[in-house]
Design a protein around this motif. Sequence first.
Motif: not given
Length: 593
Positions: A238-260
């Motif tokens: 976000v503005p004011g942050e030189p780098q954003g946080p790490e991006f993770s996928v939560d497999l416990k919340a939803a087990g499958h990923i559709l990547m296009q």
Amino acid sequence: MGSNAEQRTDTNRKRFKVPSGFDPSVHGEKFLRKIEDRFGAGFRIESFDPGAQELMVVRESAVAEFVDDGESIHVGLPDGTQESQGPKVAKQYEALKPGWRITDFRPYAKPGYATMRQMTEQEVRVRDAIATVLRVARTPWKVQVREDSDGGFALQLPESYSPAAHDQKLQEVAETSAGSPGWFIQIDPKSLRGQIIPGELPTFPTAVSAPLDRSVPGFTDASDTPWYKVPLGTALGVPGEPQGPEFSVDLKAAGHILMQGTPGSGKTVTINAFIWWAVNCGAKLAITDTPDKSVDFMWARDYCMDGGWGCETYPEMVATSQLVYDEGKRRAQVLRQKGVANWFEVADKDPSFAPLIYVIDEFTVLTTKKPEPKSLDEDHPKRVAIAMENSYKDLLSVNIQQIILEMRFAGIFVLLATQVGNTNTGITTAMKIGCGNRILMGSRPSDRQRANAFSDADSVPTVPPHITGAEGVSKGVGAGEFEGQHPTIFKGYYATAAQFKASLDAKPSLARTSHPRPTQEEISRALSEDDDLDEDDRAFGAASTNPFGDEGPRRGRPSTSAGMNAARELGLTGAAAANYAGKYDMREAGRDG
């Protein structure tokens, strides 16, 4: 700093002709309002001559007192000044003191007063823009703005401010009226104090190196789940942050990923990061891909479960998918015996219950059927071979759909990758619903691609123009919509296949396969209801030269009939040969009859 008080009395009289029948007690207030509209506030009726039909009005102390304390001027208001007269009073006083603006207006104080302060053009522009957002444009002094030494602005907002209603528009003010894209606003809803802060637009480096030396939580049991948040890259800050946080996928919340994503959009490197994390955590791995494309994942081949490399032939693809599905059924039976409904509830430290990650790349290519050349005879070798290939694709598609819809509760997690995912490309509505995590790779997807990729495309941010237009920066960027997480823009972790492999190879404790490709027995079991194939059957299948595989649904030993001999003379093997032979023998039997 000392103050300087100046008392002035300005008497302003005006005489007006009024119509016959004018009664000051009845019509006076309305008449004074008209005078105020034209000449300003503060007039009162001094006298009325009914014979001459003349009304005298007077305004005294229109500027009653200026008290200058060096930073601001306190101005006395005429008696009877109303709140609604504020805009006209401001216009009058600001005309008398160029460069000074009303910053406080209190007509009901005893005595009534207004406060004026010198304001820069930039302060006035920002104040007026904020006042418009907060719907107090007629009374902009309700918004306090002071320019800071760093070029930003300190704010004090009125009680009409609401974060939900106004923050987005106020951010636009920060980026346009106050500064430029990258500037941002911060407001404390309790104190109503805020700041507009200069900043740069958040962006990505040209590459986000995968942290291959990081500590990875190993799998112990299903209920101990620190592994299930799979880091795939860096989220846009976000503005004011030189780098954003790490991006993770939560497999416990939803087990499958559709990547296009289209070719070159960054799907492969992101999938590689997913595989690396899963294997490091002790997950079982299975991969299905086209023979040509599977080279992208060859680095992980030795870390697949036995029979989990389903990439070389179509029968092997079907066999790998069947092995995954069968493992799900085994786990389901164990869960029933344990009396639990979900794999995440299992606390046994049983390595056979490790998470099973199934990566399927190029799903549409794998499952799209080829048109049969109907101009050829039904038993023509080419038509027979295409029909058999299509039957394998049917089996593969059915197995994958069953795994997605039925096996998440058993600790099986699917990453399904394709260029375009819709019913026309084999991704059914049920499969899309089953994939609660949606990722669209690429910095410039079309509106149609976004609508197809996400369940609520309007809620998913788009990649900002300053990123799409930056050479190198846009590579590997995507957008995601996830269960239990805010939609986000991210850039995937990058490492070469050799680097990913070297990192895994340096850990001898990780499980390695004894046979990555499905065995002939596993293939036959996936394609046939008869598991009792002998060595001759397997030897016959091993002689296949068909690039898509040659093991078809058959029972027992291969035929040695005239039809099979004819098939072999044509170069056919396996299922294609069996299919051709059956039709050949039936035709010949009819002739003999």
